[in-house]
Design an enzyme around this catalytic site. Structure first.
Site, PDB file in Angstrom:
ATOM      1  N   CYS A 118       0.802  -1.238   0.000  1.00  0.00           N
ATOM      2  CA  CYS A 118       0.000   0.000   0.000  1.00  0.00           C
ATOM      3  C   CYS A 118       0.833   1.287   0.000  1.00  0.00           C
ATOM      4  CB  CYS A 118      -0.904   0.060   1.233  1.00  0.00           C
ATOM      5  SG  CYS A 118      -1.445  -1.526   1.872  1.00  0.00           S
ATOM      6  N   GLU A 171     -21.095  15.009  -4.939  1.00  0.00           N
ATOM      7  CA  GLU A 171     -22.518  15.349  -4.804  1.00  0.00           C
ATOM      8  C   GLU A 171     -23.396  14.513  -5.731  1.00  0.00           C
ATOM      9  OE1 GLU A 171     -23.807  19.290  -6.232  1.00  0.00           O
ATOM     10  OE2 GLU A 171     -21.869  19.479  -7.217  1.00  0.00           O
ATOM     11  N   HIS A 180     -21.647  21.343  -3.062  1.00  0.00           N
ATOM     12  CA  HIS A 180     -21.469  21.839  -4.421  1.00  0.00           C
ATOM     13  C   HIS A 180     -20.337  22.854  -4.497  1.00  0.00           C
ATOM     14  CE1 HIS A 180     -22.771  22.746  -8.470  1.00  0.00           C
ATOM     15  NE2 HIS A 180     -22.680  24.026  -8.174  1.00  0.00           N
ATOM     16  N   LYS A 196       3.303   1.847  -2.973  1.00  0.00           N
ATOM     17  CA  LYS A 196       2.394   1.932  -4.138  1.00  0.00           C
ATOM     18  C   LYS A 196       1.729   3.303  -4.213  1.00  0.00           C
ATOM     19  CE  LYS A 196      -1.747   1.105  -3.542  1.00  0.00           C
ATOM     20  NZ  LYS A 196      -2.475  -0.133  -3.659  1.00  0.00           N
ATOM     21  N   TYR A 256      -6.243  -5.868  -9.111  1.00  0.00           N
ATOM     22  CA  TYR A 256      -5.985  -4.468  -8.765  1.00  0.00           C
ATOM     23  C   TYR A 256      -4.495  -4.146  -8.757  1.00  0.00           C
ATOM     24  CZ  TYR A 256      -4.691  -5.149  -3.788  1.00  0.00           C
ATOM     25  OH  TYR A 256      -4.057  -5.484  -2.617  1.00  0.00           O
ATOM     26  N   GLU A 304      -2.708  -1.189 -10.887  1.00  0.00           N
ATOM     27  CA  GLU A 304      -1.989  -0.113 -10.198  1.00  0.00           C
ATOM     28  C   GLU A 304      -0.558   0.015 -10.711  1.00  0.00           C
ATOM     29  OE1 GLU A 304      -4.450  -0.207  -5.992  1.00  0.00           O
ATOM     30  OE2 GLU A 304      -2.541  -1.228  -6.071  1.00  0.00           O
TER      31      GLU A 304
HETATM   32  C1  LIG Z   1       1.310  -4.336  -4.246  1.00  0.00           C
HETATM   33  C2  LIG Z   1       0.324  -4.370  -3.130  1.00  0.00           C
HETATM   34  C3  LIG Z   1      -0.510  -3.298  -2.923  1.00  0.00           C
HETATM   35  C4  LIG Z   1      -1.429  -3.322  -1.899  1.00  0.00           C
HETATM   36  N1  LIG Z   1      -2.237  -2.236  -1.739  1.00  0.00           N
HETATM   37  C5  LIG Z   1      -3.152  -2.229  -0.747  1.00  0.00           C
HETATM   38  C6  LIG Z   1      -3.976  -1.087  -0.553  1.00  0.00           C
HETATM   39  O1  LIG Z   1      -3.898  -0.093  -1.277  1.00  0.00           O
HETATM   40  N2  LIG Z   1      -4.854  -1.108   0.465  1.00  0.00           N
HETATM   41  C7  LIG Z   1      -4.967  -2.191   1.306  1.00  0.00           C
HETATM   42  O2  LIG Z   1      -5.771  -2.146   2.235  1.00  0.00           O
HETATM   43  N3  LIG Z   1      -4.208  -3.302   1.120  1.00  0.00           N
HETATM   44  C8  LIG Z   1      -3.310  -3.336   0.113  1.00  0.00           C
HETATM   45  N4  LIG Z   1      -2.511  -4.435  -0.052  1.00  0.00           N
HETATM   46  C9  LIG Z   1      -2.744  -5.617   0.803  1.00  0.00           C
HETATM   47  C10 LIG Z   1      -2.092  -5.460   2.166  1.00  0.00           C
HETATM   48  O3  LIG Z   1      -0.734  -5.148   2.013  1.00  0.00           O
HETATM   49  C11 LIG Z   1      -2.262  -6.767   2.941  1.00  0.00           C
HETATM   50  O4  LIG Z   1      -3.625  -7.119   2.970  1.00  0.00           O
HETATM   51  C12 LIG Z   1      -1.765  -6.636   4.363  1.00  0.00           C
HETATM   52  O5  LIG Z   1      -0.407  -6.283   4.407  1.00  0.00           O
HETATM   53  C13 LIG Z   1      -1.989  -7.961   5.103  1.00  0.00           C
HETATM   54  O6  LIG Z   1      -1.466  -7.896   6.383  1.00  0.00           O
HETATM   55  P1  LIG Z   1      -1.009  -9.237   7.105  1.00  0.00           P
HETATM   56  O7  LIG Z   1      -0.646  -8.826   8.496  1.00  0.00           O
HETATM   57  O8  LIG Z   1      -2.027 -10.281   6.917  1.00  0.00           O
HETATM   58  O9  LIG Z   1       0.272  -9.738   6.310  1.00  0.00           O
HETATM   59  P2  LIG Z   1       1.625  -8.991   5.890  1.00  0.00           P
HETATM   60  O10 LIG Z   1       1.505  -7.520   5.983  1.00  0.00           O
HETATM   61  O11 LIG Z   1       2.013  -9.589   4.597  1.00  0.00           O
HETATM   62  O12 LIG Z   1       2.658  -9.443   7.031  1.00  0.00           O
HETATM   63  C14 LIG Z   1       3.092 -10.751   7.151  1.00  0.00           C
HETATM   64  C15 LIG Z   1       4.512 -10.719   7.693  1.00  0.00           C
HETATM   65  O13 LIG Z   1       4.885 -12.030   8.126  1.00  0.00           O
HETATM   66  C16 LIG Z   1       6.248 -12.204   7.887  1.00  0.00           C
HETATM   67  N5  LIG Z   1       6.517 -13.645   7.909  1.00  0.00           N
HETATM   68  C17 LIG Z   1       6.120 -14.593   7.029  1.00  0.00           C
HETATM   69  N6  LIG Z   1       6.509 -15.818   7.455  1.00  0.00           N
HETATM   70  C18 LIG Z   1       7.152 -15.634   8.636  1.00  0.00           C
HETATM   71  C19 LIG Z   1       7.757 -16.512   9.571  1.00  0.00           C
HETATM   72  N7  LIG Z   1       7.747 -17.825   9.409  1.00  0.00           N
HETATM   73  N8  LIG Z   1       8.340 -15.982  10.670  1.00  0.00           N
HETATM   74  C20 LIG Z   1       8.348 -14.632  10.891  1.00  0.00           C
HETATM   75  N9  LIG Z   1       7.770 -13.759  10.039  1.00  0.00           N
HETATM   76  C21 LIG Z   1       7.165 -14.259   8.933  1.00  0.00           C
HETATM   77  C22 LIG Z   1       6.460 -11.538   6.543  1.00  0.00           C
HETATM   78  O14 LIG Z   1       7.819 -11.188   6.355  1.00  0.00           O
HETATM   79  C23 LIG Z   1       5.546 -10.325   6.640  1.00  0.00           C
HETATM   80  O15 LIG Z   1       6.237  -9.180   7.079  1.00  0.00           O
HETATM   81  C24 LIG Z   1      -1.537  -4.448  -1.048  1.00  0.00           C
HETATM   82  C25 LIG Z   1      -0.701  -5.538  -1.245  1.00  0.00           C
HETATM   83  C26 LIG Z   1       0.225  -5.506  -2.264  1.00  0.00           C
HETATM   84  C27 LIG Z   1       1.126  -6.680  -2.465  1.00  0.00           C
END
Ligand SMILES: Cc1cc2nc3c(=O)[nH]c(=O)nc-3n(C[C@H](O)[C@H](O)[C@H](O)COP(=O)(O)OP(=O)(O)OC[C@H]3O[C@@H](n4cnc5c(N)ncnc54)[C@H](O)[C@@H]3O)c2cc1C
Length: 464
Positions: free
Chosen positions: A47, A454, A449, A50, A181, A185
């Protein structure tokens, strides 16, 4: 032997950090393990980078439009390397903010990959860097990864990860494969920054799960902004050549500097590496941990939230829930329930979502197709108009807005928009939909407006 953690969070992304901080606020002893950088996908490679690049790309049109208002703007040039450096600096700053927030909340951070070694009646053993830690409960919040298709030469493709994180040298031409999406983007950013951009996808239109009118309006607008759209195309192989790649497609070869695959994201392999199999935790076919409405998996005291989960069984289309605010809401709801006896519900039916393409598209609630499929007898209100900004620019730009209304209850089931500031406008309407607003209440709302927004309260005649 150290006192066991009350909660061990695997994954320091949006959901994991939100849950850990809230749990610690309520007095729990909490650990977070993060294999990459705290902040996760959203902050490091999603996010945030991006949106920063989206802003950069948007200036192209604004500079162009300025001429219609008497501005003489000459010699405008874009410096890719400067943008990437500024973006990365901001991501580093935010990563630092996240680290400080965790520290201040008293959460123990293990900056490494974690794995669940086993469970006994007393809790879980979690292994990090060869050391075992004991925890009463585990939260799996490991997120998802881009999926690459199994075609010859796929190793020559990159994903949004490389575009948004690190230092990709400026390409002159790019093919984006996939039309979800993220593909839209990335293509919009690239074309806005003056890079020759082609999108290739199997379907007729991008954004499979969105409203058909939104899909049509956005496709038309994106093509006008200069993205070359190739629907109905299959890429069969990628061949590397000096300085670039050649795509072997069902419509002949295409030579580009870079090919970006944006064909979807899945929790596997993140969830496959955790040791969940041997514990008998149930995953769905994408590798998502199946959880109940309290985010608990098939194994008691092991929870999952965010992109690596099926979002409390909210249907098979978990992709439309893979959003940062959803992961955060789930994380906080879990912490509230576990450590504050406070049952909080996530409003899954009115999750707003945006596509930060050029122009933006955004929606909340049901598409016309989904509403009809769910058995609603709907009235459709739709408007298309040239936004006021472009009355003086002469640019052929159209905004589209649409309301899906349930005839029986008069409730507004869905709001859809393609046009500038769609994300900002739809966020406000999401409040109305969450409150159960009716079309009569939209009509009774006084317009602001002159604005584009609107139009959402002045559509009086149904078109279908
Ligand atoms: C290009 C892109 C654009 C996006 N744009 C948007 C947007 O505009 N708006 C929006 O709402 N969402 C957007 N998203 C989606 C959003 O980023 C995710 O939905 C969100 O980050 C999910 O959060 P999470 O905590 O589930 O996982 P993540 O944020 O992916 O966090 C998971 C973490 O776990 C860590 N991990 C994995 N395995 C292990 C392990 N075994 N041990 C320790 N750590 C580990 C990873 O390194 C990672 O940091 C976008 C995603 C992408 C790829």
């Amino acid at each position: 032997v150290a006192e066991p953690f009350d909660l061990f969070v695997i994954g320091g992304g949006s959901g994991g950090v939100a849950c850990a901080r809230r749990a610690a606020l309520h007095g729990a002893r909490v650990a977070v393990a993060e294999a990459s950088r705290v902040g996760g996908t959203c902050v490091i490679r999603g996010c945030v980078p991006k949106k920063l690049m989206h802003y950069a790309a948007r200036f192209a049109e604004q500079i162009d439009a300025a001429a219609g208002y008497g501005w003489r703007v000459s010699g405008a040039e874009h410096d890719w390397d400067e943008l990437i450096a500024a973006r990365n600096k901001e991501i580093d700053r935010l990563n630092g903010v996240y680290l400080k927030m965790l520290e201040r909340s008293g959460v123990t951070l293990f900056p490494s990959r974690a794995r669940i070694e086993g469970a006994d009646g007393d809790g879980f053993m979690i292994e990090v860097d060869g050391r075992a830690h004991h925890a009463r409960r585990v939260l799996v919040a490991v997120g998802a990864r881009p999926q690459l298709v199994g075609i010859p030469g796929i190793e020559h493709a990159i994903t949004s990860d490389q575009v948004l994180e690190g230092r990709l040298p400026r390409p002159r031409s790019v093919a984006v494969v996939g039309a979800g999406y993220i593909g839209l983007e990335v293509a919009s950013i690239l074309v806005g920054l003056g890079i020759d951009t082609t999108m290739l996808f199997r379907a007729d239109l991008p954004l499979r799960h969105f409203d058909l009118d939104l899909r049509i309006a956005l496709t038309d607008a994106i093509a006008k902004r200069g993205v070359r759209l190739r629907p109905g195309v299959v890429v069969r192989a990628i061949v590397a050549r000096p300085g670039g790649v050649t795509l072997d497609t069902s419509e002949g070869p295409l030579e580009v500097d870079r090919v970006v695959y944006a064909t979807g994201r899945k929790p596997r392999p993140n969830t496959a590496h955790l040791g969940l199999d041997s514990l008998g935790v149930e995953l769905d076919e994408t590798g998502a941990v199946q959880v109940d409405p309290a985010y608990e998996s098939s194994l008691g005291d092991l929870f999952a939230i965010g992109d690596c989960s099926d979002h409390a069984g909210q249907g098979l289309d978990s992709g439309s829930h893979d959003l940062t605010p959803v992961a955060i809401a789930e994380g906080r709801a879990l912490a509230e329930r576990l450590f504050n006896s406070n049952p909080v519900e996530v409003a899954y039916d009115t999750i707003p979502t945006a596509v930060f393409s050029l122009p933006e598209a955004a929606m909340v609630g049901l598409s016309e197709e989904r509403a009809r499929k769910a058995g609603f007898d709907v009235a459709i209100y739709r408007t298309r108009f040239r936004p006021m900004l472009h009355t003086l620019t002469g640019h052929d730009v159209q905004t589209m807005m649409k309301l899906v209304v349930d005839k029986a209850s008069d409730r507004v089931l869905g709001c859809h928009m393609v046009g500038d500031d769609a994300a900002e406008i739809i966020q406000g309407l999401a409040v109305a939909l969450t409150a159960g607003a009716t079309k009569a209440q939209f009509d009774a709302t006084v317009a602001l407006h002159p604005s584009a927004a609107e139009e959402f309260v002045t559509m009086s005649q149904p078109v279908g």
